[in-house]
Scaffold this motif. Structure first.
Motif, PDB file in Angstrom:
ATOM      1  N   THR A  95       1.183  -1.229  -0.043  1.00 51.44           N
ATOM      2  CA  THR A  95      -0.222   0.589  -0.371  1.00 51.44           C
ATOM      3  C   THR A  95       1.312   1.375   0.151  1.00 51.44           C
ATOM      4  O   THR A  95       0.193   2.306  -0.349  1.00 51.44           O
ATOM      5  CB  THR A  95      -0.920  -0.162   1.099  1.00 51.44           C
ATOM      6  OG1 THR A  95      -1.856  -1.241   1.339  1.00 51.44           O
ATOM      7  CG2 THR A  95      -2.040   1.064   1.371  1.00 51.44           C
ATOM      8  N   GLN A  99       0.915   4.022  -2.911  1.00 47.26           N
ATOM      9  CA  GLN A  99       0.343   5.306  -3.119  1.00 47.26           C
ATOM     10  C   GLN A  99       1.784   6.435  -3.029  1.00 47.26           C
ATOM     11  O   GLN A  99       1.048   7.367  -4.073  1.00 47.26           O
ATOM     12  CB  GLN A  99       0.424   5.499  -1.270  1.00 47.26           C
ATOM     13  CG  GLN A  99      -0.976   4.710  -1.471  1.00 47.26           C
ATOM     14  CD  GLN A  99      -1.628   5.014   0.155  1.00 47.26           C
ATOM     15  OE1 GLN A  99      -0.726   5.012   1.504  1.00 47.26           O
ATOM     16  NE2 GLN A  99      -3.377   4.832   0.090  1.00 47.26           N
ATOM     17  N   PRO A 110      -6.044   0.098  -9.606  1.00 52.16           N
ATOM     18  CA  PRO A 110      -6.162   0.126  -8.521  1.00 52.16           C
ATOM     19  C   PRO A 110      -5.698  -1.069  -7.428  1.00 52.16           C
ATOM     20  O   PRO A 110      -5.567  -1.714  -7.807  1.00 52.16           O
ATOM     21  CB  PRO A 110      -7.063   0.237  -7.940  1.00 52.16           C
ATOM     22  CG  PRO A 110      -8.468   0.311  -9.213  1.00 52.16           C
ATOM     23  CD  PRO A 110      -7.957   0.245 -10.378  1.00 52.16           C
ATOM     24  N   LEU A 111      -5.009  -0.787  -7.015  1.00 58.34           N
ATOM     25  CA  LEU A 111      -4.662  -1.647  -5.274  1.00 58.34           C
ATOM     26  C   LEU A 111      -5.772  -2.466  -5.397  1.00 58.34           C
ATOM     27  O   LEU A 111      -6.379  -1.782  -4.463  1.00 58.34           O
ATOM     28  CB  LEU A 111      -3.308  -1.281  -4.802  1.00 58.34           C
ATOM     29  CG  LEU A 111      -2.601  -2.287  -3.986  1.00 58.34           C
ATOM     30  CD1 LEU A 111      -1.517  -3.067  -4.626  1.00 58.34           C
ATOM     31  CD2 LEU A 111      -1.556  -1.649  -2.480  1.00 58.34           C
ATOM     32  N   GLU A 112      -5.742  -4.392  -5.299  1.00 55.08           N
ATOM     33  CA  GLU A 112      -6.846  -4.307  -4.581  1.00 55.08           C
ATOM     34  C   GLU A 112      -6.853  -6.666  -5.372  1.00 55.08           C
ATOM     35  O   GLU A 112      -5.395  -6.564  -5.440  1.00 55.08           O
ATOM     36  CB  GLU A 112      -8.244  -4.071  -5.633  1.00 55.08           C
ATOM     37  CG  GLU A 112      -8.663  -4.289  -7.246  1.00 55.08           C
ATOM     38  CD  GLU A 112      -9.330  -3.943  -7.460  1.00 55.08           C
ATOM     39  OE1 GLU A 112     -10.559  -3.251  -7.156  1.00 55.08           O
ATOM     40  OE2 GLU A 112      -9.405  -4.795  -9.021  1.00 55.08           O
ATOM     41  N   LYS A 113      -7.885  -6.955  -4.277  1.00 55.81           N
ATOM     42  CA  LYS A 113      -7.731  -8.016  -4.251  1.00 55.81           C
ATOM     43  C   LYS A 113      -7.764  -8.280  -5.716  1.00 55.81           C
ATOM     44  O   LYS A 113      -8.726  -8.014  -6.367  1.00 55.81           O
ATOM     45  CB  LYS A 113      -8.002  -8.413  -3.252  1.00 55.81           C
ATOM     46  CG  LYS A 113      -8.092 -10.331  -3.284  1.00 55.81           C
ATOM     47  CD  LYS A 113      -9.286 -11.162  -1.803  1.00 55.81           C
ATOM     48  CE  LYS A 113      -8.733 -12.400  -1.948  1.00 55.81           C
ATOM     49  NZ  LYS A 113      -7.321 -13.046  -2.532  1.00 55.81           N
ATOM     50  N   THR A 114      -7.283  -9.677  -6.007  1.00 57.36           N
ATOM     51  CA  THR A 114      -7.577 -10.218  -7.341  1.00 57.36           C
ATOM     52  C   THR A 114      -7.444 -12.147  -7.440  1.00 57.36           C
ATOM     53  O   THR A 114      -7.630 -12.181  -5.975  1.00 57.36           O
ATOM     54  CB  THR A 114      -6.152 -10.148  -8.619  1.00 57.36           C
ATOM     55  OG1 THR A 114      -4.849 -11.175  -8.074  1.00 57.36           O
ATOM     56  CG2 THR A 114      -6.144  -8.509  -8.775  1.00 57.36           C
ATOM     57  N   GLU A 118      -2.967 -11.366  -2.922  1.00 60.01           N
ATOM     58  CA  GLU A 118      -3.826 -11.038  -1.919  1.00 60.01           C
ATOM     59  C   GLU A 118      -3.882  -8.858  -2.197  1.00 60.01           C
ATOM     60  O   GLU A 118      -5.119  -9.129  -1.931  1.00 60.01           O
ATOM     61  CB  GLU A 118      -3.154 -11.029  -0.342  1.00 60.01           C
ATOM     62  CG  GLU A 118      -3.586 -10.211   0.693  1.00 60.01           C
ATOM     63  CD  GLU A 118      -3.228 -10.515   1.660  1.00 60.01           C
ATOM     64  OE1 GLU A 118      -3.379  -9.563   2.172  1.00 60.01           O
ATOM     65  OE2 GLU A 118      -2.017 -11.121   1.601  1.00 60.01           O
ATOM     66  N   LEU A 119      -2.884  -9.360  -3.192  1.00 60.57           N
ATOM     67  CA  LEU A 119      -2.359  -7.266  -3.865  1.00 60.57           C
ATOM     68  C   LEU A 119      -2.494  -7.221  -5.063  1.00 60.57           C
ATOM     69  O   LEU A 119      -1.425  -8.458  -5.279  1.00 60.57           O
ATOM     70  CB  LEU A 119      -2.459  -6.418  -2.522  1.00 60.57           C
ATOM     71  CG  LEU A 119      -3.102  -6.008  -1.178  1.00 60.57           C
ATOM     72  CD1 LEU A 119      -2.196  -5.294  -0.810  1.00 60.57           C
ATOM     73  CD2 LEU A 119      -4.607  -5.003  -1.917  1.00 60.57           C
ATOM     74  N   TYR A 120      -3.088  -6.504  -5.846  1.00 61.19           N
ATOM     75  CA  TYR A 120      -2.829  -5.980  -7.090  1.00 61.19           C
ATOM     76  C   TYR A 120      -2.915  -4.752  -7.661  1.00 61.19           C
ATOM     77  O   TYR A 120      -3.410  -4.885  -7.762  1.00 61.19           O
ATOM     78  CB  TYR A 120      -2.504  -7.070  -8.558  1.00 61.19           C
ATOM     79  CG  TYR A 120      -1.913  -6.953  -9.793  1.00 61.19           C
ATOM     80  CD1 TYR A 120      -1.106  -7.149 -10.109  1.00 61.19           C
ATOM     81  CD2 TYR A 120      -2.786  -6.454 -10.953  1.00 61.19           C
ATOM     82  CE1 TYR A 120       0.037  -6.565 -11.198  1.00 61.19           C
ATOM     83  CE2 TYR A 120      -2.378  -5.933 -11.843  1.00 61.19           C
ATOM     84  CZ  TYR A 120      -0.640  -6.050 -12.042  1.00 61.19           C
ATOM     85  OH  TYR A 120      -0.262  -5.764 -13.649  1.00 61.19           O
ATOM     86  N   GLY A 121      -2.289  -4.396  -8.142  1.00 56.97           N
ATOM     87  CA  GLY A 121      -1.389  -3.026  -8.902  1.00 56.97           C
ATOM     88  C   GLY A 121      -1.061  -2.293  -9.958  1.00 56.97           C
ATOM     89  O   GLY A 121       0.510  -3.157  -9.650  1.00 56.97           O
TER      90      GLY A 121
END
Length: 136
Positions: A95, A99, A110-114, A118-121
């Motif tokens: 994060t 940012q 956007p940085l989000e769950k895929t 767990e997070l990808y952006g």
């Protein structure tokens, strides 16, 4: 840190070429047709065989390769088809880095769950460098 190469409908061909050139093990490949079914975002039949993501190991470097179909990725222009990938160790790290890179930059995804992370952006920083931020 990894490298990401984007192609316009030539990823599979490029993967085969780089496997031969660098005498690598076969790449791990996921096509757009391998994605989980989503009624809200169906995959066009013409894209099902295109490479969504692949991982080719060249020496100790992960070289990820994908096609960039129109409408599913930023427009591909030769020169912007190389991105750097940062694999974060925690949600906080992913994060914060995302940012910071986005300040005076452009958030491409956007940085989000895929379904694969767990997070990808994806973000283009203030200098025009495209970054993929992952947390597996």
């Amino acid at each position: 840190m990894d490298i990401y190469l984007h192609f316009k409908d030539q990823a599979a061909e490029a993967i085969t070429y780089y496997e031969k050139v660098f005498k690598t093990e076969p790449a791990k490949i996921m096509t757009f047709g391998d994605m989980p079914h989503d009624d809200e975002h169906p995959v066009d039949e013409n894209m099902k065989d295109l490479v969504m993501n692949s991982n080719l190991k060249i020496n100790d470097t992960n070289v990820m390769i994908s096609d960039s179909p129109e409408g599913m990725a930023p427009p591909l222009i030769i020169g912007n088809n190389v991105a750097l990938v940062f694999n974060a160790a925690s949600v906080e790290e992913a994060t914060e880095i995302f940012q910071l890179l986005a300040e005076k930059g452009i958030v491409l995804l956007p940085l989000e769950k895929t379904f694969w992370a767990e997070l990808y952006g994806m973000v283009k920083d203030r200098y025009g460098v495209v970054w993929h931020i992952n947390l597996y």
